[in-house]
Design a protein around this motif. Structure first.
Motif: not given
Length: 362
Positions: A130-148, A294-297, A313-316
């Motif tokens: 799985y991919v951890t993409f949803g960083l705190k730095q993103y706005s809600k709109e950026q979250l949606v864009e990256v998820a898509k 969890g925790g990456g690497w 599962r493995v976290e990317f």
């Protein structure tokens, strides 16, 4: 075979992530273990307490490990434990020993000409990713864009960070709902609070996002408090996961025995390497629980997940995944929700020494 030299260095690696103008800089400790037969192993851990770890490895562990057999990973681990950590403290010791143990298993795989995931058990390959993409730095709109973007690339399992404001779960709920609406119901969605919520705020968020079909809620409350997690677990339908930064099987035992988690999360870069992580995996299996990264690497943890029958599962994670891409030559990557581990002996990770030198922190 004998260990002839051990050296730890520190590095600050700049990572580019989608849509963010500024790079994220991540600190790591990189360990090199050399042997008299010319086989070299490489290990890594996160950069927390990094200056203390570097000194501990170079000034205490290195002379202690000299002339020991790197293939005897259980013996070496227990010798390090008895000599340097007889009261089972976690933190710096666990992280430092993680880097060394990972390097020893890399040597073992190269010596026996087998990948680490097979030496540890070889339960499955490929493994879910799985991919951890949803960083705190993103706005809600950026979250949606990256998820898509990720879904368009074929990724079907996504995780996002919550507790953007630990006192305002409604803000997180809005972000989670926005992503769920954007990616649809077929994509798995996980959330991670990184210990930041009180029990009340964590429970509030659970109730707000339960309709979103969350696969798991990771480390929702302060300190991974086992009693609070167990109580929260009784009050929500969302499975709970925890343990990525716990050092030692004993802390994982506390979480598992107290029925505080649905998914155990030993991370080989924090728990004490593969030698300790397989014990956590076996403990979880005895309670019919899966383990998940969890925790990456991912490039190190994928060997554990592939080795164990209850590996899930493995976290990317954008950040740690990016570090691996910077310091290793062509490491494995997720493809449509799966990662295929290499058949290369050892970890299958060839360092980019030019990059390590460029990012070294003196």
């Amino acid at each position: 075979m004998k260990i002839t030299d051990v050296k730890a260095t520190l590095h600050r690696v700049p990572i580019e992530v989608p849509l963010l103008k500024e790079k994220i800089t991540t600190s790591i400790l990189f360990a090199v273990v050399e042997t008299d037969l010319g086989i070299t192993g490489y290990g890594l851990t996160r950069g927390s307490q990094r200056f203390g770890m570097r000194e501990f490895i170079n000034r205490e562990l290195a002379p202690f490990l000299k002339d020991k057999n790197p293939l005897e990973t259980e013996r070496v681990w227990n010798q390090l434990y008895k000599q340097f950590n007889p009261r089972a403290q976690t933190g710096m010791w666990s992280s430092a020993v993680s880097a060394i143990d990972i390097a020893l298993w890399d040597i073992k795989g190269k010596h026996y000409k087998e990948p680490v995931w097979r030496l540890l058990g070889g339960a499955q390959n490929p493994v879910q990713a799985y991919v951890t993409f949803g960083l705190k730095q993103y706005s809600k709109e950026q979250l949606v864009e990256v998820a898509k973007q990720l879904v368009a690339q074929g990724e079907t399992r996504l995780k996002m960070v919550v507790a953007v404001d630990p006192e305002n779960p409604k803000l997180d709920a809005e972000r989670v709902r926005a992503v769920r609406h954007a990616v649809g119901d077929e994509v798995e969605l996980m959330i991670d609070a990184n210990y930041l919520f009180s029990f009340n705020r964590a429970l509030e968020l659970c109730k707000l996002v339960e309709p979103c079909g969350i696969t798991w809620f990771e480390e929702p409350v302060y300190q991974n408090d086992a009693a609070l997690l167990a109580d929260l677990r009784r009050h929500t339908s969302i499975p709970l996961a925890a343990g990525q930064n716990e050092g030692h099987r004993f802390r994982h035992r506390e979480l598992i025995v107290n029925r505080a988690v649905d998914i155990a999360q030993p991370n080989v870069c924090s728990v004490g390497g593969y030698t300790e992580a397989v014990k956590v995996a076996a403990l979880a299996q005895a309670f019919n629980l899966p383990i998940a990264n969890g925790g990456g690497w991912p490039h190190h943890n994928m060997h554990l997940q592939a080795a164990m029958a209850n590996g899930w599962r493995v976290e990317f994670h954008f950040e740690m995944w990016g570090v691996g891409d910077k310091i290793y030559k062509e490491p494995a990557a997720p493809d449509h929700g799966w990662v295929t581990l290499p058949e290369t002996p050892g970890l299958g990770l060839e360092p980019r020494f030019d990059a390590l030198k460029e990012y070294e922190e003196k």
